[in-house]
Structure formats: structure tokens, C-alpha cells
Design a protein around this motif. Structure first.
Motif, short mmCIF file in Angstrom:
data_model
loop_
_atom_site.label_atom_id
_atom_site.label_comp_id
_atom_site.label_asym_id
_atom_site.label_seq_id
_atom_site.Cartn_x
_atom_site.Cartn_y
_atom_site.Cartn_z
N VAL A 212 2.88 2.33 -8.16
CA VAL A 212 1.92 3.04 -8.27
C VAL A 212 1.94 3.52 -6.59
O VAL A 212 1.90 3.12 -6.33
CB VAL A 212 1.45 2.32 -8.95
CG1 VAL A 212 0.04 2.91 -9.15
CG2 VAL A 212 1.55 1.55 -9.94
N ILE A 213 1.19 4.80 -6.50
CA ILE A 213 0.47 5.51 -5.45
C ILE A 213 -1.35 4.94 -5.14
O ILE A 213 -1.85 5.50 -6.32
CB ILE A 213 1.03 6.35 -4.96
CG1 ILE A 213 2.36 6.43 -5.29
CG2 ILE A 213 0.04 7.27 -4.02
CD1 ILE A 213 3.16 8.56 -5.68
N GLU A 214 -1.28 4.57 -4.68
CA GLU A 214 -2.46 3.73 -4.00
C GLU A 214 -4.15 5.47 -3.87
O GLU A 214 -4.42 6.22 -3.90
CB GLU A 214 -2.95 3.35 -3.35
CG GLU A 214 -4.53 2.81 -3.11
CD GLU A 214 -4.91 1.18 -2.86
OE1 GLU A 214 -3.82 0.43 -3.28
OE2 GLU A 214 -5.30 1.85 -1.55
N LYS A 215 -2.79 5.65 -2.80
CA LYS A 215 -3.23 6.52 -2.20
C LYS A 215 -2.44 7.68 -0.95
O LYS A 215 -1.19 7.05 -1.01
CB LYS A 215 -4.50 6.66 -1.39
CG LYS A 215 -4.35 5.53 -0.32
CD LYS A 215 -6.03 5.40 0.74
CE LYS A 215 -5.35 4.08 1.57
NZ LYS A 215 -6.67 3.57 1.80
N PHE A 216 -2.80 8.84 -0.82
CA PHE A 216 -2.24 9.34 0.48
C PHE A 216 -2.08 9.36 2.00
O PHE A 216 -3.91 10.10 1.34
CB PHE A 216 -1.95 10.75 0.38
CG PHE A 216 -0.76 11.10 -1.09
CD1 PHE A 216 0.60 11.01 -1.02
CD2 PHE A 216 -1.25 11.45 -1.34
CE1 PHE A 216 1.65 10.71 -2.00
CE2 PHE A 216 -0.31 11.75 -3.09
CZ PHE A 216 0.92 11.60 -3.06
N GLU A 217 -2.22 8.82 2.50
CA GLU A 217 -3.00 8.96 4.25
C GLU A 217 -2.21 9.14 5.06
O GLU A 217 -0.97 9.26 5.02
CB GLU A 217 -2.81 7.11 4.19
CG GLU A 217 -4.44 6.45 5.30
CD GLU A 217 -4.81 5.17 4.76
OE1 GLU A 217 -5.79 4.38 4.50
OE2 GLU A 217 -3.62 4.24 5.52
N ASP A 218 -2.71 10.07 6.39
CA ASP A 218 -2.31 10.98 6.86
C ASP A 218 -0.90 11.30 6.35
O ASP A 218 0.15 11.14 6.96
CB ASP A 218 -2.30 10.22 8.26
CG ASP A 218 -3.39 9.24 8.31
OD1 ASP A 218 -4.22 10.18 8.75
OD2 ASP A 218 -3.11 8.17 9.37
N GLY A 219 -0.73 11.94 5.97
CA GLY A 219 0.97 11.88 4.62
C GLY A 219 1.71 11.46 4.39
O GLY A 219 3.22 11.66 4.10
N LYS A 220 1.12 9.88 4.45
CA LYS A 220 2.04 9.10 3.60
C LYS A 220 2.13 8.49 2.70
O LYS A 220 0.62 8.12 2.16
CB LYS A 220 1.91 8.08 5.09
CG LYS A 220 2.56 8.41 6.25
CD LYS A 220 3.77 8.02 7.00
CE LYS A 220 4.27 8.61 7.98
NZ LYS A 220 5.78 9.18 8.47
N VAL A 221 2.56 8.08 1.73
CA VAL A 221 2.41 7.55 0.21
C VAL A 221 2.31 6.13 0.95
O VAL A 221 2.86 4.41 1.62
CB VAL A 221 3.63 7.17 0.27
CG1 VAL A 221 3.45 6.71 -1.24
CG2 VAL A 221 4.00 9.05 -0.52
N VAL A 222 1.13 5.00 0.38
CA VAL A 222 0.22 3.98 0.15
C VAL A 222 0.54 3.29 -0.88
O VAL A 222 0.04 4.17 -2.14
CB VAL A 222 -0.83 3.85 1.08
CG1 VAL A 222 -1.89 3.19 0.92
CG2 VAL A 222 -1.26 4.68 2.61
N PHE A 223 1.33 2.48 -1.84
CA PHE A 223 1.72 1.68 -2.96
C PHE A 223 0.17 1.06 -3.03
O PHE A 223 0.19 0.44 -2.31
CB PHE A 223 2.60 0.65 -2.81
CG PHE A 223 3.94 2.81 -2.77
CD1 PHE A 223 3.58 3.65 -4.26
CD2 PHE A 223 5.07 2.19 -1.78
CE1 PHE A 223 5.06 4.47 -4.26
CE2 PHE A 223 5.83 3.44 -2.27
CZ PHE A 223 5.86 4.69 -2.83
N LYS A 224 0.03 0.71 -4.01
CA LYS A 224 -0.95 0.12 -4.83
C LYS A 224 -0.12 -1.60 -5.05
O LYS A 224 0.83 -1.45 -5.49
CB LYS A 224 -1.53 0.68 -6.07
CG LYS A 224 -2.74 -0.77 -6.61
CD LYS A 224 -3.15 0.27 -8.24
CE LYS A 224 -3.74 -0.92 -8.57
NZ LYS A 224 -4.23 -0.31 -10.00
N LYS A 225 -1.04 -2.47 -4.74
CA LYS A 225 -0.28 -3.37 -4.63
C LYS A 225 -1.06 -4.21 -5.79
O LYS A 225 -2.88 -4.34 -5.95
CB LYS A 225 0.05 -4.71 -3.15
CG LYS A 225 0.90 -3.59 -2.20
CD LYS A 225 2.44 -3.61 -3.01
CE LYS A 225 2.85 -2.97 -2.39
NZ LYS A 225 4.51 -2.72 -3.08
N ASP A 226 -0.21 -5.76 -6.72
CA ASP A 226 -1.12 -5.84 -7.44
C ASP A 226 -1.96 -7.60 -6.58
O ASP A 226 -1.53 -7.45 -5.43
CB ASP A 226 -0.27 -7.00 -8.41
CG ASP A 226 0.39 -5.82 -9.41
OD1 ASP A 226 0.19 -5.16 -9.68
OD2 ASP A 226 1.69 -6.60 -9.73
#
Lengths: 191, 191
Positions: B177-191
Motif C-alpha cells: 500500500v503506497i501512501e505517497k510518492f516523495e521526491d521520486g521515492k515510494v513511501v509505504f503506508k504502515k499500520d
């Protein structure tokens, strides 16, 4: 391959124009147990030949290629038919004529995924006139990749695709080979 | 699912327009070992729920749906996007808007393969705005089939598809689950 032949006899249907409809288990609905057996059968034929990549064509080649890949333990690359923003411009490209769709289309693979390092097994669901296979062979040629063999689920032996590539020395292995349609029934070729 | 998240981080790329390019292992070239692990992970989540069919959408949903089907031991039905002589006219049909292809298209399944007898797991590779999922849900509704759950490889949680269907009570299970893209990087959503 007896399992596939029996499935074709029990659940396939022959439409006018010598079209074999196998949508109940092969190209619309997929029977995963049958496909894994087909994958294993391709593995038994092609193991030990140094294959490091399977190349197929979207759409209906994907699942059978994938099943074979799980046994051969190599990646599957599927050539794309349609435009997509996520496919780069840096592609190998060739043309395929589809008789069931009455049109010509481009097939493409990203150059990043096919190269002279690759020993390729081409897998597809059907082989008849060999149009899709011509296109996939052309992609390998452009990439300078070596084609080790061709694995086909269902070959129509009364059309020239299989004969042509075997005459060129390719190892074309088809799991069910249809000699002819007779009175709306499938007659398999026996060795 | 950590294995998939790590693969996305190591081999995925973020293109402009928040498009995640995962063609090296997911939707152009396929890693069969990763996919079988994903299939097993879907099985662990959805086993014991009475699922008797997996529904997906060609093209890139097919392999992951197939992998899950080998564990759940049920057929995979893939909705078709394109016209084909081998698809009958007797179909359930709905419309899907593709943002990556900038067009609207019809998706169809043969009525022979989806009915009120079916308890369906919908599987797809991506969930963002939910357009493909809307179309697959609509096919199930037309067939009076019950949707037991939705299995997604990669969800973009900053778009509304997953949130919408969870709010309706559906079991939507996404492996990454991708929370957002930040500076061209993937940030996953954590529970």
C-alpha cells in the motif's frame, strides 16, 4: 499431452471457420491445475537447455508461460500489443496479423528485458499460420537473443506455422497437435 | 507483504505523473517466484471463505490471479478488453476508464462463466481510482455473483478506490500500500 487433449475433447468446441473454442479452460477461463501440469510438461521437454527467459505474447499466452516459468525458474517477458504510457519508447517491435481479430498490430518489448545474453523459450497458447510466432522470433532477432525452443499448447498441424519452424531446425514442441477438424470434431495427430 | 514492498523499492521506478513503473517484475517481465509467493499470500488471507472463482482483467491481472488460483484451487476468469471472434455475443459488459492509456473501453465476460452460483475473489495488479474494480464489480452485479473479497498487488492509498470499497464493507486486501510518492521515492503506508 493426453490431459490437454482430453480437456479439448470434453470441453472444447469447434466453431465455423475452423476456430477451436477453448474459452472454458484456456483463454477466457483458466483451469490452474491443468495449466500447472502443462507447465510441468514444458519443463520436462525443455529442462537442461540453458533457457534463462520465457517470451510470450499478451493476452492468452501469459498464464501458460507463467506456469512453465514456475518450473523452469526463469522470468516471463510478455510482448505488448497495445500502447501504454508505462512502456518506454526504447523497444524492439514487430508486426503480427491476427486472423481471429482481422487486423494487424504491433508487438513490442522493452529493450531493457531482451538481449544477446538471453536463451529464450517462446511459449504461446496457439500455433496455426505462425503469425504470432513470426513476430516473437523477430523480436528475438532484433535483440540478438537465441531462441532455444518453442512451446505451444495447441497446434493446428494443417496450417503451416509448426512445419515451417521445424524445417528451419527449431525445437517446436506442441502439447496437443490437431490434424484436422472433421464433422465439427477435433482429430489429433498421432505419432 | 514485505517481499513485494522490497521488490518495489529495489526494482520499481517512479515516473512523472505518479506512475509507478514495475515492468521489470510485475507487468511486462514477471518474476514467477515472487508471484507464487503473492499467490500464497492471497490464499492465506482469503482461504476458507467459500471462494469458487477468481475474476481479473486482462492483461496484467492475469498472472497474479493465476498464482492465487493455484493455491485456492479455483478457476480464473479474465474479463476481456478487446473484440475477438472467439468471444460470443452473450456477455456481461461494463466500461472502464484507463488513465495510463487515456481511453475508455468495454470489458466483457461470457455469461457462461459467471453466475449467481459464484463466490468471487476479484484480483488485480493495481488499485488507484478504482476504475477497473468498478468495472469488475459491475460484471459480478450483472451476473448476480457475490463478491467475497478484493485482492490487489499494489494499492495507491492516496487515490480513492480502496477507501471507497472498504467503506462499502468489502474485504479489500492489498499486498503493498503506497501512501505517497516523495521526491521520486515510494513511501509505504504502515499500520
Amino acid at each position: 499431452m493426453e490431459l490437454l487433449e482430453n480437456k479439448i475433447l470434453s470441453e472444447g468446441r469447434v466453431l465455423s471457420g475452423n476456430i477451436l473454442k477453448v474459452d472454458k479452460f484456456l483463454n477466457h477461463q483458466i483451469d490452474p491445475n491443468l495449466f500447472m501440469e502443462m507447465g510441468k510438461d514444458f519443463y520436462e521437454h525443455f529442462k537442461g537447455m540453458g533457457i534463462n527467459k520465457i517470451l510470450t505474447l499478451e493476452v492468452s499466452g501469459i498464464a501458460v508461460a507463467f506456469a512453465a516459468a514456475t518450473y523452469l525458474n526463469v522470468p516471463v517477458l510478455f510482448a505488448k500489443k497495445s500502447d501504454s504510457l508505462t512502456l518506454s519508447d526504447d523497444v524492439f517491435s514487430s508486426k503480427v496479423i491476427s486472423y481471429t481479430k482481422h487486423k494487424e498490430y504491433d508487438i513490442r518489448v522493452d529493450k531493457a528485458f531482451l538481449s544477446s545474453e538471453d536463451n529464450v523459450l517462446i511459449i504461446d497458447d496457439f500455433l496455426a499460420k505462425g503469425q504470432a510466432l513470426n513476430g516473437l522470433m523477430e523480436l528475438c532477432k532484433q535483440a540478438d537473443a537465441e531462441v532455444i525452443g518453442v512451446g505451444i499448447a495447441i497446434e493446428k498441424a494443417f496450417q503451416e506455422g509448426g512445419k515451417h519452424y521445424r524445417s528451419l531446425g527449431y525445437d517446436v514442441y506442441s502439447q496437443a497437435v490437431i490434424e484436422k477438424f472433421e464433422d465439427g470434431k477435433v482429430v489429433f495427430k498421432k505419432d
